[in-house]
Design a protein around this motif. Structure first.
Motif, PDB file in Angstrom:
ATOM      1  N   TYR A  66       0.806  -1.225   0.000  1.00  0.00           N
ATOM      2  CA  TYR A  66       0.000   0.000   0.000  1.00  0.00           C
ATOM      3  C   TYR A  66       0.845   1.284   0.000  1.00  0.00           C
ATOM      4  O   TYR A  66       0.418   2.315  -0.511  1.00  0.00           O
ATOM      5  N   GLY A  67       2.054   1.201   0.526  1.00  0.00           N
ATOM      6  CA  GLY A  67       2.947   2.359   0.547  1.00  0.00           C
ATOM      7  C   GLY A  67       3.362   2.820  -0.834  1.00  0.00           C
ATOM      8  O   GLY A  67       4.011   3.872  -0.971  1.00  0.00           O
ATOM      9  N   GLN A 107       1.066   3.630  -3.050  1.00  0.00           N
ATOM     10  CA  GLN A 107      -0.001   4.542  -3.429  1.00  0.00           C
ATOM     11  C   GLN A 107      -0.184   5.693  -2.452  1.00  0.00           C
ATOM     12  O   GLN A 107      -0.597   6.785  -2.840  1.00  0.00           O
ATOM     13  N   MET A 108       0.074   5.424  -1.188  1.00  0.00           N
ATOM     14  CA  MET A 108      -0.085   6.421  -0.141  1.00  0.00           C
ATOM     15  C   MET A 108       1.207   6.519   0.657  1.00  0.00           C
ATOM     16  O   MET A 108       1.956   5.540   0.756  1.00  0.00           O
ATOM     17  N   VAL A 109       1.458   7.667   1.220  1.00  0.00           N
ATOM     18  CA  VAL A 109       2.661   7.840   2.032  1.00  0.00           C
ATOM     19  C   VAL A 109       2.478   7.108   3.357  1.00  0.00           C
ATOM     20  O   VAL A 109       1.595   7.443   4.145  1.00  0.00           O
ATOM     21  N   VAL A 110       3.283   6.090   3.585  1.00  0.00           N
ATOM     22  CA  VAL A 110       3.261   5.311   4.819  1.00  0.00           C
ATOM     23  C   VAL A 110       4.533   5.633   5.594  1.00  0.00           C
ATOM     24  O   VAL A 110       5.638   5.525   5.055  1.00  0.00           O
ATOM     25  N   HIS A 127      -6.941  -1.323   3.018  1.00  0.00           N
ATOM     26  CA  HIS A 127      -6.610  -0.224   2.095  1.00  0.00           C
ATOM     27  C   HIS A 127      -7.809   0.666   1.755  1.00  0.00           C
ATOM     28  O   HIS A 127      -7.620   1.745   1.205  1.00  0.00           O
ATOM     29  N   ASP A 132      -9.856   5.034   5.511  1.00  0.00           N
ATOM     30  CA  ASP A 132      -9.017   6.219   5.712  1.00  0.00           C
ATOM     31  C   ASP A 132      -8.460   6.223   7.132  1.00  0.00           C
ATOM     32  O   ASP A 132      -9.234   6.152   8.083  1.00  0.00           O
TER      33      ASP A 132
END
Length: 260
Positions: free
Chosen positions: A152-153, A155-158, A257, A260
């Motif tokens: 998932y990192g 697509q989104m900042v983890v 995922h 939110d």
């Protein structure tokens, strides 16, 4: 645990699994699932240090091909595919479950990543999959399936995922392009995106325990994914029933995922 399987749905299929380090590896979960469904497997181990951990697992899989593979060592990847071509003559699926970033590169800010660290991260984590696809193509004479592992990192900042998120984003893009290029030959391509898993590779990510706790508390299923969950879902995608699924990122994370 792998559920009891009565039908050998993948009997007659042969595949390569790259990335087994120990019995906690995602690649091991995949290998067990493929074998449970009747597939014959070739497996690799990173080096002599890893060999004692992987050999007993390869024996449990009854793998006829067990070879060293460090994709950073010139010629080793080609040697694996040459052996498969010689012994089997064809290939039905490949599981690419490897990624690497030097510690100082992974733990630093993306904006501060050194050139050599960035290249090393991309070479092992992305380029190696592209190379495997290239070598697999002539062996997948009746079509086949290519799998790689993402997160998932991409697509989104983890927090703390840092440059590996950049590499995984590139990997997912490669999946789409390779799927488009090889689709006419019946070769499907998937990026598998498990939820957080307590693997040896994940141990290098700071504050990973917090990420695990957050995933379990937040995921709609309120449960963490296991390597066997990932393995069975991946094995299904190698079956002909999934022949029209390709080019996407498949999340196996209990729905984590989507929240939110």
């Amino acid at each position: 645990m792998i559920p009891e399987v009565k039908a050998k749905l993948l009997e007659g299929k042969r595949g390569l699994v790259v990335g087994i380090a120990n019995d906690q590896s995602i690649a091991w979960g995949c290998a067990r699932a493929f074998r449970a469904l009747g597939a014959e497997l070739a497996v690799t181990y990173l080096n002599d240090k890893a060999k004692p951990y992987v050999e007993p697992l390869a024996e449990a899989l009854e793998a006829p091909i067990v070879m060293p593979l460090d994709v950073a060592v010139p010629g080793q990847l080609e040697a694996v595919f040459d052996r498969i071509a010689e012994q089997w003559g064809e290939l039905d699926f490949v599981v690419h479950s490897i990624a690497f970033s030097p510690k100082e590169t992974l733990q630093g800010r993306v904006v501060d990543v050194p050139h050599d660290g960035f290249l090393k991260t991309m070479d092992i984590s992305c380029w190696s999959f592209i190379r495997m696809a290239h070598l697999s193509e002539p062996l997948m004479k009746r079509g086949g399936t290519l799998f790689t592992m993402t997160y998932y990192g991409s697509q989104m900042v983890v927090k703390n995922y840092n440059v590996m998120g950049v590499a995984k984003a590139a990997l997912e893009s490669a999946v789409r392009y390779i799927a488009a290029e090889l689709g006419p030959k019946g070769i499907r391509v998937h990026a598998i995106s498990p939820g957080p898993l307590a693997t040896r590779a994940a141990s290098g990510i700071p504050e990973f325990d917090e990420l695990l706790n957050r995933a379990q508390e937040t995921a709609p299923t309120r449960s963490l994914v296991s390597i066997d969950d990932v393995g069975m879902a991946t094995a299904f995608l190698a079956h002909d029933a999934a022949r029209l699924i390709t080019g996407d990122t498949i999340y196996i994370d209990g729905g984590y995922h989507i929240v939110d």
